[in-house]
Scaffold this motif. Structure first.
Motif, PDB file in Angstrom:
ATOM      1  N   MET A   1      -1.010   0.208  16.182  1.00 33.30           N
ATOM      2  CA  MET A   1      -0.354   0.524  17.437  1.00 33.30           C
ATOM      3  C   MET A   1      -0.792   1.916  17.890  1.00 33.30           C
ATOM      4  O   MET A   1      -0.710   2.868  17.145  1.00 33.30           O
ATOM      5  N   ASP A   2      -1.222   1.994  19.098  1.00 32.58           N
ATOM      6  CA  ASP A   2      -1.704   3.257  19.634  1.00 32.58           C
ATOM      7  C   ASP A   2      -0.574   4.199  20.016  1.00 32.58           C
ATOM      8  O   ASP A   2      -0.727   5.405  19.961  1.00 32.58           O
ATOM      9  N   ASN A   3       0.549   3.673  20.436  1.00 32.45           N
ATOM     10  CA  ASN A   3       1.641   4.519  20.893  1.00 32.45           C
ATOM     11  C   ASN A   3       2.536   4.881  19.716  1.00 32.45           C
ATOM     12  O   ASN A   3       3.182   4.018  19.126  1.00 32.45           O
ATOM     13  N   GLU A   4       2.573   6.169  19.373  1.00 35.01           N
ATOM     14  CA  GLU A   4       3.334   6.604  18.203  1.00 35.01           C
ATOM     15  C   GLU A   4       4.838   6.654  18.445  1.00 35.01           C
ATOM     16  O   GLU A   4       5.608   6.804  17.512  1.00 35.01           O
ATOM     17  N   VAL A   5       5.282   6.522  19.690  1.00 32.01           N
ATOM     18  CA  VAL A   5       6.707   6.578  20.019  1.00 32.01           C
ATOM     19  C   VAL A   5       7.260   5.151  20.052  1.00 32.01           C
ATOM     20  O   VAL A   5       6.896   4.352  20.919  1.00 32.01           O
ATOM     21  N   LEU A   6       8.136   4.838  19.117  1.00 31.32           N
ATOM     22  CA  LEU A   6       8.706   3.501  19.004  1.00 31.32           C
ATOM     23  C   LEU A   6       9.348   3.047  20.317  1.00 31.32           C
ATOM     24  O   LEU A   6       9.122   1.928  20.773  1.00 31.32           O
ATOM     25  N   ALA A   7      10.132   3.898  20.940  1.00 35.99           N
ATOM     26  CA  ALA A   7      10.813   3.528  22.181  1.00 35.99           C
ATOM     27  C   ALA A   7       9.815   3.225  23.295  1.00 35.99           C
ATOM     28  O   ALA A   7      10.051   2.350  24.124  1.00 35.99           O
ATOM     29  N   PHE A   8       8.686   3.921  23.314  1.00 35.46           N
ATOM     30  CA  PHE A   8       7.673   3.661  24.331  1.00 35.46           C
ATOM     31  C   PHE A   8       6.922   2.368  24.035  1.00 35.46           C
ATOM     32  O   PHE A   8       6.504   1.652  24.949  1.00 35.46           O
ATOM     33  N   ARG A   9       6.746   2.046  22.750  1.00 37.39           N
ATOM     34  CA  ARG A   9       6.162   0.739  22.399  1.00 37.39           C
ATOM     35  C   ARG A   9       7.080  -0.378  22.877  1.00 37.39           C
ATOM     36  O   ARG A   9       6.626  -1.427  23.314  1.00 37.39           O
ATOM     37  N   PHE A  10       8.381  -0.121  22.799  1.00 37.83           N
ATOM     38  CA  PHE A  10       9.353  -1.110  23.273  1.00 37.83           C
ATOM     39  C   PHE A  10       9.211  -1.326  24.777  1.00 37.83           C
ATOM     40  O   PHE A  10       9.257  -2.461  25.250  1.00 37.83           O
ATOM     41  N   THR A  11       9.019  -0.257  25.538  1.00 39.23           N
ATOM     42  CA  THR A  11       8.853  -0.426  26.986  1.00 39.23           C
ATOM     43  C   THR A  11       7.582  -1.189  27.315  1.00 39.23           C
ATOM     44  O   THR A  11       7.481  -1.789  28.382  1.00 39.23           O
ATOM     45  N   ALA A  12       6.632  -1.202  26.398  1.00 36.07           N
ATOM     46  CA  ALA A  12       5.379  -1.923  26.619  1.00 36.07           C
ATOM     47  C   ALA A  12       5.529  -3.427  26.441  1.00 36.07           C
ATOM     48  O   ALA A  12       4.543  -4.166  26.552  1.00 36.07           O
ATOM     49  N   THR A  13       6.747  -3.916  26.207  1.00 35.22           N
ATOM     50  CA  THR A  13       6.964  -5.360  26.168  1.00 35.22           C
ATOM     51  C   THR A  13       6.952  -5.942  27.582  1.00 35.22           C
ATOM     52  O   THR A  13       7.080  -7.155  27.744  1.00 35.22           O
ATOM     53  N   VAL A  14       6.796  -5.082  28.578  1.00 40.79           N
ATOM     54  CA  VAL A  14       6.422  -5.509  29.932  1.00 40.79           C
ATOM     55  C   VAL A  14       5.068  -4.868  30.176  1.00 40.79           C
ATOM     56  O   VAL A  14       4.917  -3.655  30.038  1.00 40.79           O
ATOM     57  N   THR A  15       4.080  -5.681  30.498  1.00 35.78           N
ATOM     58  CA  THR A  15       2.749  -5.147  30.757  1.00 35.78           C
ATOM     59  C   THR A  15       2.429  -5.267  32.240  1.00 35.78           C
ATOM     60  O   THR A  15       3.103  -5.996  32.976  1.00 35.78           O
ATOM     61  N   ASP A  16       1.417  -4.531  32.663  1.00 40.08           N
ATOM     62  CA  ASP A  16       0.985  -4.521  34.066  1.00 40.08           C
ATOM     63  C   ASP A  16       2.123  -4.130  35.009  1.00 40.08           C
ATOM     64  O   ASP A  16       2.270  -4.699  36.083  1.00 40.08           O
ATOM     65  N   ARG A  17       2.921  -3.152  34.612  1.00 35.94           N
ATOM     66  CA  ARG A  17       4.058  -2.727  35.429  1.00 35.94           C
ATOM     67  C   ARG A  17       3.649  -2.274  36.826  1.00 35.94           C
ATOM     68  O   ARG A  17       4.373  -2.477  37.775  1.00 35.94           O
ATOM     69  N   ALA A  18       2.501  -1.643  36.929  1.00 33.75           N
ATOM     70  CA  ALA A  18       2.066  -1.152  38.233  1.00 33.75           C
ATOM     71  C   ALA A  18       1.183  -2.174  38.946  1.00 33.75           C
ATOM     72  O   ALA A  18       0.709  -1.916  40.046  1.00 33.75           O
ATOM     73  N   GLY A  19       0.970  -3.317  38.335  1.00 30.42           N
ATOM     74  CA  GLY A  19       0.142  -4.350  38.937  1.00 30.42           C
ATOM     75  C   GLY A  19       0.938  -5.214  39.891  1.00 30.42           C
ATOM     76  O   GLY A  19       2.114  -4.966  40.174  1.00 30.42           O
ATOM     77  N   ARG A  20       0.305  -6.232  40.364  1.00 30.65           N
ATOM     78  CA  ARG A  20       0.952  -7.130  41.332  1.00 30.65           C
ATOM     79  C   ARG A  20       2.066  -7.943  40.699  1.00 30.65           C
ATOM     80  O   ARG A  20       3.098  -8.163  41.310  1.00 30.65           O
ATOM     81  N   THR A  21       1.828  -8.403  39.478  1.00 31.66           N
ATOM     82  CA  THR A  21       2.846  -9.212  38.800  1.00 31.66           C
ATOM     83  C   THR A  21       3.031  -8.718  37.376  1.00 31.66           C
ATOM     84  O   THR A  21       2.263  -9.066  36.480  1.00 31.66           O
ATOM     85  N   PRO A  22       4.039  -7.870  37.155  1.00 38.23           N
ATOM     86  CA  PRO A  22       4.322  -7.426  35.786  1.00 38.23           C
ATOM     87  C   PRO A  22       4.547  -8.642  34.878  1.00 38.23           C
ATOM     88  O   PRO A  22       5.074  -9.668  35.313  1.00 38.23           O
ATOM     89  N   ARG A  23       4.146  -8.502  33.625  1.00 41.34           N
ATOM     90  CA  ARG A  23       4.243  -9.614  32.682  1.00 41.34           C
ATOM     91  C   ARG A  23       5.273  -9.304  31.606  1.00 41.34           C
ATOM     92  O   ARG A  23       5.117  -8.352  30.845  1.00 41.34           O
ATOM     93  N   GLU A  24       6.314 -10.108  31.567  1.00 41.00           N
ATOM     94  CA  GLU A  24       7.393  -9.980  30.585  1.00 41.00           C
ATOM     95  C   GLU A  24       6.965 -10.635  29.289  1.00 41.00           C
ATOM     96  O   GLU A  24       6.549 -11.790  29.266  1.00 41.00           O
ATOM     97  N   ARG A  25       7.039  -9.884  28.191  1.00 42.21           N
ATOM     98  CA  ARG A  25       6.672 -10.436  26.895  1.00 42.21           C
ATOM     99  C   ARG A  25       7.892 -10.873  26.079  1.00 42.21           C
ATOM    100  O   ARG A  25       7.755 -11.648  25.137  1.00 42.21           O
ATOM    101  N   LEU A  26       9.063 -10.383  26.429  1.00 43.27           N
ATOM    102  CA  LEU A  26      10.288 -10.807  25.742  1.00 43.27           C
ATOM    103  C   LEU A  26      10.892 -11.961  26.540  1.00 43.27           C
ATOM    104  O   LEU A  26      11.923 -11.827  27.187  1.00 43.27           O
ATOM    105  N   THR A  27      10.242 -13.102  26.485  1.00 45.64           N
ATOM    106  CA  THR A  27      10.629 -14.241  27.309  1.00 45.64           C
ATOM    107  C   THR A  27      11.793 -15.050  26.751  1.00 45.64           C
ATOM    108  O   THR A  27      12.380 -15.853  27.468  1.00 45.64           O
ATOM    109  N   ASP A  28      12.125 -14.841  25.494  1.00 44.46           N
ATOM    110  CA  ASP A  28      13.262 -15.544  24.892  1.00 44.46           C
ATOM    111  C   ASP A  28      13.725 -14.764  23.662  1.00 44.46           C
ATOM    112  O   ASP A  28      13.031 -13.861  23.197  1.00 44.46           O
ATOM    113  N   PRO A  29      14.908 -15.100  23.132  1.00 41.86           N
ATOM    114  CA  PRO A  29      15.431 -14.361  21.969  1.00 41.86           C
ATOM    115  C   PRO A  29      14.487 -14.350  20.766  1.00 41.86           C
ATOM    116  O   PRO A  29      14.419 -13.356  20.042  1.00 41.86           O
TER     117      PRO A  29
END
Length: 174
Positions: free
Chosen positions: A1-29
Motif C-alpha cells: 500500500m502506497d498510502n501510509e495513513v490508514l484513514a486515507f487508505r479508507f477514503t480510497a475505497t471510492v476511486t476517481d472522486r474527481a472524475g465523471r463517475t466516482p467508483r464505490e468499492r464498498l458495494t456491500d457489507p
C-alpha cells in the motif's frame, strides 16, 4: 500500500472522486468486512447498517482532509462525526509476534474498527503535519495523502498509480 495513513487508505475505497463517475468499492457489507480484514481489523460479520456508518465516517474523513488540503477549516458536523466514531470504539492496541495489531471487543467489533479509523484520522488531521495533507493531482483521482517529501512538493497519492499515469500520458503526447 502506497498510502501510509490508514484513514486515507479508507477514503480510497471510492476511486476517481474527481472524475465523471466516482467508483464505490464498498458495494456491500462483505466488501467492508474484506477491507477491514486486509488492514488487520478482522471482524466476524458486517451488517448493512455497519456499512452505512462506515461510509458516513469515510466521507467525513475525506471532507475534513480535503478542506485542510485546500487551507480551509473543516465543517463542524464532520469534526463531530470523527469525534463520535473515535469515542464509540473500544479497540486496544496489542503487540503480537508479527508486530502491532488491534484487539476488538466481541460485542462491538465493527464500531471498534471504525473507532480505530476515526482515531487515526484525528491523529493526522489534527496533528503537527496537518499542513502536509494534500489531494492528489492525478487525473480524476483527488485522493488524500500526507506529503512526507523533503520539499513538500509531492503531487500524487501514489507514484505507482497516479504518478505513473501522468508520466505515461506525457510520454505518449510527445
Amino acid at each position: 500500500m502506497d498510502n501510509e495513513v490508514l484513514a486515507f487508505r479508507f477514503t480510497a475505497t471510492v476511486t476517481d472522486r474527481a472524475g465523471r463517475t466516482p467508483r464505490e468499492r464498498l458495494t456491500d457489507p462483505a466488501r467492508l468486512k474484506m477491507w477491514l480484514g486486509a488492514t488487520g481489523l478482522d471482524v466476524a460479520d458486517v451488517s448493512p447498517s455497519d456499512l452505512g456508518r462506515a461510509v458516513e465516517l469515510r466521507e467525513a474523513v475525506y471532507r475534513v482532509g480535503s478542506a485542510l488540503a485546500a487551507g480551509e477549516p473543516p465543517e463542524s458536523e464532520d469534526v463531530h462525526t470523527l469525534n463520535t466514531f473515535a469515542a464509540a470504539g473500544h479497540a486496544k492496541a496489542v503487540l503480537e509476534h508479527e508486530g502491532a495489531g488491534w484487539h476488538l471487543t466481541e460485542t462491538t467489533p465493527v464500531a471498534d474498527a471504525l473507532g480505530v479509523l476515526a482515531t487515526d484520522a484525528i491523529r493526522i488531521l489534527g496533528g503537527p503535519d496537518r499542513s502536509r495533507i494534500k489531494n492528489c493531482e492525478g487525473p480524476g483521482c483527488s485522493g488524500l495523502f500526507l506529503d512526507t517529501s523533503r520539499g513538500a512538493n509531492r503531487r500524487w497519492c501514489s507514484m505507482n498509480t497516479c504518478g505513473n499515469k501522468v508520466k505515461k500520458s506525457r510520454l505518449n503526447a510527445r
